[in-house]
Write a protein that holds these residues in place. Structure first.
Motif, mmCIF file in Angstrom:
data_model
loop_
_atom_site.group_PDB
_atom_site.id
_atom_site.type_symbol
_atom_site.label_atom_id
_atom_site.label_comp_id
_atom_site.label_asym_id
_atom_site.label_seq_id
_atom_site.Cartn_x
_atom_site.Cartn_y
_atom_site.Cartn_z
ATOM 1 N N VAL A 196 5.862 -10.106 -37.513
ATOM 2 C CA VAL A 196 4.857 -9.957 -36.502
ATOM 3 C C VAL A 196 4.452 -11.127 -35.771
ATOM 4 O O VAL A 196 4.494 -11.132 -34.786
ATOM 5 N N ALA A 197 3.954 -12.054 -36.717
ATOM 6 C CA ALA A 197 3.491 -13.420 -36.274
ATOM 7 C C ALA A 197 4.631 -14.087 -35.392
ATOM 8 O O ALA A 197 4.524 -14.745 -34.498
ATOM 9 N N GLU A 198 5.970 -14.096 -36.013
ATOM 10 C CA GLU A 198 7.009 -14.687 -35.347
ATOM 11 C C GLU A 198 7.124 -13.980 -33.828
ATOM 12 O O GLU A 198 7.383 -14.703 -32.826
ATOM 13 N N TRP A 199 7.260 -12.735 -33.846
ATOM 14 C CA TRP A 199 7.355 -12.149 -32.612
ATOM 15 C C TRP A 199 6.467 -12.347 -31.664
ATOM 16 O O TRP A 199 6.547 -12.721 -30.352
ATOM 17 N N VAL A 200 5.053 -12.717 -32.079
ATOM 18 C CA VAL A 200 3.883 -12.974 -31.117
ATOM 19 C C VAL A 200 3.990 -14.272 -30.567
ATOM 20 O O VAL A 200 3.777 -14.757 -29.514
ATOM 21 N N ARG A 201 4.397 -15.339 -31.744
ATOM 22 C CA ARG A 201 4.615 -16.778 -31.300
ATOM 23 C C ARG A 201 5.804 -16.937 -30.099
ATOM 24 O O ARG A 201 5.272 -17.612 -29.323
ATOM 25 N N THR A 202 6.744 -16.227 -30.368
ATOM 26 C CA THR A 202 7.895 -16.256 -29.301
ATOM 27 C C THR A 202 7.675 -15.431 -28.275
ATOM 28 O O THR A 202 8.608 -15.587 -27.372
ATOM 29 N N GLN A 203 6.648 -14.465 -28.417
ATOM 30 C CA GLN A 203 6.574 -13.492 -27.150
ATOM 31 C C GLN A 203 7.806 -12.744 -27.081
ATOM 32 O O GLN A 203 8.390 -12.611 -25.812
ATOM 33 N N ASP A 204 8.575 -12.377 -28.049
ATOM 34 C CA ASP A 204 9.842 -11.635 -28.244
ATOM 35 C C ASP A 204 9.616 -10.084 -27.862
ATOM 36 O O ASP A 204 9.316 -9.155 -28.636
ATOM 37 N N SER A 205 9.372 -9.687 -26.567
ATOM 38 C CA SER A 205 9.055 -8.402 -25.981
ATOM 39 C C SER A 205 10.217 -7.467 -26.371
ATOM 40 O O SER A 205 9.566 -6.170 -26.696
ATOM 41 N N SER A 206 11.422 -7.721 -26.276
ATOM 42 C CA SER A 206 12.296 -6.697 -26.775
ATOM 43 C C SER A 206 12.143 -6.271 -28.004
ATOM 44 O O SER A 206 12.417 -5.079 -28.450
ATOM 45 N N ALA A 207 11.823 -7.123 -28.878
ATOM 46 C CA ALA A 207 11.809 -6.994 -30.426
ATOM 47 C C ALA A 207 10.676 -6.177 -30.731
ATOM 48 O O ALA A 207 10.699 -4.952 -31.395
ATOM 49 N N MET A 208 9.547 -6.422 -29.902
ATOM 50 C CA MET A 208 8.200 -5.817 -30.271
ATOM 51 C C MET A 208 8.273 -4.423 -29.894
ATOM 52 O O MET A 208 8.031 -3.218 -30.619
ATOM 53 N N LEU A 209 8.763 -4.229 -28.449
ATOM 54 C CA LEU A 209 8.973 -2.651 -27.868
ATOM 55 C C LEU A 209 10.083 -2.116 -28.891
ATOM 56 O O LEU A 209 9.831 -0.727 -29.188
ATOM 57 N N GLY A 210 11.262 -2.557 -29.217
ATOM 58 C CA GLY A 210 12.115 -2.080 -29.951
ATOM 59 C C GLY A 210 11.897 -1.730 -31.309
ATOM 60 O O GLY A 210 12.517 -0.555 -31.855
ATOM 61 N N SER A 211 11.021 -2.255 -31.898
ATOM 62 C CA SER A 211 10.571 -2.038 -33.111
ATOM 63 C C SER A 211 9.613 -0.580 -33.260
ATOM 64 O O SER A 211 9.266 0.033 -34.582
ATOM 65 N N LEU A 212 9.359 -0.114 -32.151
ATOM 66 C CA LEU A 212 8.329 1.111 -32.018
ATOM 67 C C LEU A 212 9.266 2.291 -32.058
ATOM 68 O O LEU A 212 10.080 2.416 -31.337
ATOM 69 N N ASN A 213 8.612 3.579 -32.425
ATOM 70 C CA ASN A 213 8.832 4.933 -32.217
ATOM 71 C C ASN A 213 8.785 5.127 -30.594
ATOM 72 O O ASN A 213 7.782 5.134 -30.119
ATOM 73 N N GLU A 214 9.804 5.714 -30.037
ATOM 74 C CA GLU A 214 9.625 5.925 -28.651
ATOM 75 C C GLU A 214 9.623 7.416 -28.383
ATOM 76 O O GLU A 214 10.373 8.108 -29.083
ATOM 77 N N ILE A 215 8.654 8.074 -28.045
ATOM 78 C CA ILE A 215 8.104 9.591 -28.108
ATOM 79 C C ILE A 215 8.140 9.777 -26.565
ATOM 80 O O ILE A 215 7.289 9.642 -25.738
ATOM 81 N N PRO A 216 9.388 10.823 -26.083
ATOM 82 C CA PRO A 216 9.191 11.572 -24.700
ATOM 83 C C PRO A 216 7.874 12.262 -24.573
ATOM 84 O O PRO A 216 7.468 12.925 -25.644
ATOM 85 N N VAL A 217 7.317 12.486 -23.418
ATOM 86 C CA VAL A 217 5.912 13.097 -23.187
ATOM 87 C C VAL A 217 5.971 13.837 -22.027
ATOM 88 O O VAL A 217 6.716 13.588 -21.182
ATOM 89 N N LYS A 218 5.335 15.012 -22.089
ATOM 90 C CA LYS A 218 5.288 15.969 -20.919
ATOM 91 C C LYS A 218 3.726 16.508 -20.691
ATOM 92 O O LYS A 218 2.895 16.414 -21.880
ATOM 93 N N PRO A 219 3.200 16.920 -19.717
ATOM 94 C CA PRO A 219 1.750 17.346 -19.577
ATOM 95 C C PRO A 219 1.603 18.328 -20.687
ATOM 96 O O PRO A 219 2.089 19.435 -21.045
ATOM 97 N N GLY A 220 0.360 18.495 -21.440
ATOM 98 C CA GLY A 220 0.205 19.205 -22.452
ATOM 99 C C GLY A 220 0.108 18.338 -23.648
ATOM 100 O O GLY A 220 -0.436 18.821 -24.714
ATOM 101 N N ASP A 221 0.973 17.405 -23.701
ATOM 102 C CA ASP A 221 0.947 16.594 -25.148
ATOM 103 C C ASP A 221 0.053 15.828 -25.276
ATOM 104 O O ASP A 221 -0.649 15.223 -24.298
ATOM 105 N N THR A 222 -0.344 15.830 -26.445
ATOM 106 C CA THR A 222 -1.410 14.882 -26.891
ATOM 107 C C THR A 222 -1.098 14.064 -28.104
ATOM 108 O O THR A 222 -0.258 14.400 -29.121
ATOM 109 N N VAL A 223 -1.601 12.760 -28.119
ATOM 110 C CA VAL A 223 -1.250 11.731 -29.254
ATOM 111 C C VAL A 223 -2.556 10.997 -29.868
ATOM 112 O O VAL A 223 -3.243 10.679 -28.894
ATOM 113 N N HIS A 224 -2.705 11.144 -31.070
ATOM 114 C CA HIS A 224 -3.814 10.463 -31.772
ATOM 115 C C HIS A 224 -3.274 9.204 -32.051
ATOM 116 O O HIS A 224 -2.175 9.071 -32.901
#
Length: 347
Positions: free
Chosen positions: A158-186
């Motif tokens: 995490v520290a290296e991603w932040v130091r180098t501002q590696d946007s693709s690595a940060m975004l790619g490490s997350l769960n991608e969740i399609p959403v539509k109206p009525g969906d809620t996320v905590h």
């Protein structure tokens, strides 16, 4: 504050748009909902019934009542009328809630928020910033949100991603969740997340403006503004680096778009210590409580214990004080009612 103003009763009131300038684009969906001309390029957030100022600002972000008073000052002058005795016994004169309309005209950066303990230790605040999203509109070919790491991540990574501002690595490490109206996320505090372009939400938050912006390059001026003035090592202590597997995600996400009963509870069970939200269809009786009401569709009225009915239509946003008593919604309405946690369930 004058004695005349301080003596004014707490009353339900429709509020104008309150869109402090942000670093990212958006606002067209807010304007479409509210029927106004508020779609400034950098007006993607409407802070509704806000007693929270933007971080580092004195008044930016605060809502004003129709009589010109800051809602924060009105609540502070008569907290029991606005919030009720049980609430004030638990939270003092804080509403314990911040509600926004958020229209992501572009993808937001990967970021997270501190929890209560971190906020108390490092930011002088009782509250961190757990939040929840209620999707009320989407546009574009792929409306998604990004939530939690797909795999455990080391602090060094995490520290290296932040130091180098590696946007693709940060975004790619997350769960991608399609959403539509009525969906809620905590979104528990500490969860790395981002909201994708074209996602329009009602956002409930604890009443702070604390963000740790991991992916700041291209969004913010510098790392100092990204980390609330904290050093990087301390700021990164906020990040939950554990894996968000399918079971955890399913506990945080609800799909309520098909539910059309009179009152639809919107949020995951884990949200209860932080805030409450329901979608209301048609007439409804509401118990006494501080609340924020957002009209998604239709026309009708809000009847309080005293005073004339408040006229409601698509895009109206209303602050409701505890002193309004048992209130009633009449008409062909679809509304979202946002409330603080009950006094016995807060985190």
């Amino acid at each position: 504050m004058s004695s005349v103003h301080s003596a004014l009763p707490a009353q339900a009131a429709a509020l104008p748009a309150n869109q402090p300038r942000q670093f990212y684009r958006g606002g067209a969906s807010i304007a479409a909902l509210r029927g106004g001309d508020h779609d400034r390029e950098f007006g993607p957030e409407d802070w509704v019934a806000s007693t929270t100022a933007r971080f580092g600002h004195d008044e930016s972000g605060l809502s004003r009542l129709p009589d010109g008073r800051l809602l924060r000052d009105a609540v502070s002058a008569d907290p029991q009328a606005w919030l009720g005795a049980e609430h004030t016994s638990a939270f003092g004169d804080s509403t314990a809630l911040l509600v926004k309309l958020l229209d992501a005209g572009q993808r937001l950066p990967v970021h997270c928020h501190p929890d209560n303990g971190f906020a108390q230790r490092h930011l002088g605040s009782r509250f961190g910033k757990t939040e929840a999203w209620i999707v009320v509109g989407t546009s574009g070919p792929n409306p998604v949100v990004h939530l939690g790491f797909r795999d455990d991540v080391s602090p060094e990574t995490v520290a290296e991603w932040v130091r180098t501002q590696d946007s693709s690595a940060m975004l790619g490490s997350l769960n991608e969740i399609p959403v539509k109206p009525g969906d809620t996320v905590h979104v528990p505090a500490g969860t790395p997340h981002a909201i994708g372009a074209g996602v329009f939400i009602v956002e409930l938050q604890q009443p702070t403006d604390f963000s740790i912006t991991l992916e700041w390059r291209g969004f913010l001026a510098d790392a100092e503004s990204a980390f609330l003035g904290l050093d990087t090592t301390t700021a990164l202590e906020t990040v939950n680096r554990t894996r968000f597997d399918d079971a955890l995600l399913s506990s945080l996400i609800k799909r309520t778009g098909g539910a059309d009963e009179g009152r639809v509870p919107l949020l995951a069970d884990d949200a209860a210590p932080f805030f409450r939200a329901d979608r209301l269809h048609g007439p409804a009786e509401l118990d006494p409580s501080f609340g924020v009401l957002i009209v998604l569709d239709g026309r009708g009225e809000l009847h309080c214990a005293e005073g004339s009915p408040l006229q409601l239509s698509r895009g109206t946003t209303v602050v409701v004080p505890h002193a309004a008593g048992r209130t009633r919604l009449d008409g062909d309405l679809t509304t979202v009612l946002c409330r603080p946690p009950s006094a016995g369930s807060h985190a």
